[in-house]
Motif scaffolding. Sequence first.
Motif, PDB file in Angstrom:
ATOM      1  N   ASP A  40       0.586  -0.939  -0.453  1.00 38.48           N
ATOM      2  CA  ASP A  40       0.047  -0.199   0.128  1.00 38.48           C
ATOM      3  C   ASP A  40       0.727   1.188  -0.346  1.00 38.48           C
ATOM      4  OD1 ASP A  40      -2.179  -1.353   0.767  1.00 38.48           O
ATOM      5  OD2 ASP A  40      -2.466  -1.133   2.523  1.00 38.48           O
ATOM      6  N   SER A  41       1.910   1.514   1.247  1.00 42.86           N
ATOM      7  CA  SER A  41       2.746   2.804   1.353  1.00 42.86           C
ATOM      8  C   SER A  41       4.008   2.416   0.334  1.00 42.86           C
ATOM      9  CB  SER A  41       2.844   2.868   2.340  1.00 42.86           C
ATOM     10  OG  SER A  41       2.922   2.064   3.345  1.00 42.86           O
ATOM     11  N   ALA A 113       4.270  13.103   4.894  1.00 43.54           N
ATOM     12  CA  ALA A 113       3.373  12.639   5.061  1.00 43.54           C
ATOM     13  C   ALA A 113       3.210  11.726   4.271  1.00 43.54           C
ATOM     14  CB  ALA A 113       3.506  13.963   2.887  1.00 43.54           C
ATOM     15  N   THR A 114       4.230  10.907   4.122  1.00 44.97           N
ATOM     16  CA  THR A 114       4.209   9.365   3.899  1.00 44.97           C
ATOM     17  C   THR A 114       4.303   8.458   4.722  1.00 44.97           C
ATOM     18  OG1 THR A 114       6.345   9.513   2.588  1.00 44.97           O
ATOM     19  CG2 THR A 114       5.537   7.373   3.318  1.00 44.97           C
ATOM     20  N   ARG A 116       1.924   9.827   7.157  1.00 38.55           N
ATOM     21  CA  ARG A 116      -0.197  10.092   7.529  1.00 38.55           C
ATOM     22  C   ARG A 116      -0.937   9.744   6.335  1.00 38.55           C
ATOM     23  NH1 ARG A 116       1.335  16.712   7.452  1.00 38.55           N
ATOM     24  NH2 ARG A 116       1.629  16.305  10.446  1.00 38.55           N
ATOM     25  N   ARG A 117      -0.541   9.374   4.878  1.00 40.91           N
ATOM     26  CA  ARG A 117      -0.488   8.398   3.956  1.00 40.91           C
ATOM     27  C   ARG A 117      -0.986   6.891   4.497  1.00 40.91           C
ATOM     28  NH1 ARG A 117       1.908  11.220   0.954  1.00 40.91           N
ATOM     29  NH2 ARG A 117       4.009   9.489   0.698  1.00 40.91           N
ATOM     30  N   LYS A 120      -3.401   5.744   7.437  1.00 41.32           N
ATOM     31  CA  LYS A 120      -4.516   5.999   7.046  1.00 41.32           C
ATOM     32  C   LYS A 120      -4.977   3.982   6.922  1.00 41.32           C
ATOM     33  CE  LYS A 120      -5.938  10.090   6.329  1.00 41.32           C
ATOM     34  NZ  LYS A 120      -6.314  11.326   5.061  1.00 41.32           N
ATOM     35  N   GLN A 121      -4.156   3.750   5.906  1.00 45.06           N
ATOM     36  CA  GLN A 121      -4.482   1.879   5.040  1.00 45.06           C
ATOM     37  C   GLN A 121      -4.046   1.602   5.920  1.00 45.06           C
ATOM     38  OE1 GLN A 121      -1.927   3.169   1.786  1.00 45.06           O
ATOM     39  NE2 GLN A 121      -2.990   3.280  -0.066  1.00 45.06           N
TER      40      GLN A 121
END
Length: 156
Positions: A40-41, A113-114, A116-117, A120-121
């Motif tokens: 996902d990230s 920022a990475t 935070r994204r 959520k996932q």
Amino acid sequence: MVDDLPEPGGLDPLELRAWRGLIEVTPLLQRHLDRLLMADSGLSGSDYPVLVALHERGEPALRSTQLADLIGWEQSRLSHHLARMESRGLVVRSRHRSDNRVAEVRLTEHGRATFRRAAKQHSQAVRTHFAEVLSSAELEALATVMETIKNHLDTA
């Protein structure tokens, strides 16, 4: 049945079942969540606790020794991992202003920022593969059990 009796000093069947469940399910769940996190990230399961600790800290830098204690890693492991994270622009390391022997770590804007994204996932994956599998009563009991064991180990 005689086989159900524990050896002297051994675990009884319920103790063994609970212990085996914990040691078998924990790494299985962690590997599954780590694979999803990476897909996902692009973050590894090792990146995530570092980012969580730094994010929760906020703006001030965190001493690397404090960070190692927070996430339960040896200092050498953390140092090597931070070098990899720094090369990817997620964190920056610097020397402490008043004590040049002390390294400090902080999130970069890209790292924040990475995180935070990813958070959520990752939270949704934890919900799907952990929280929603259990009833509210089971979650409450598990939380209480884990807090009890942690408190015991903290004072042991």
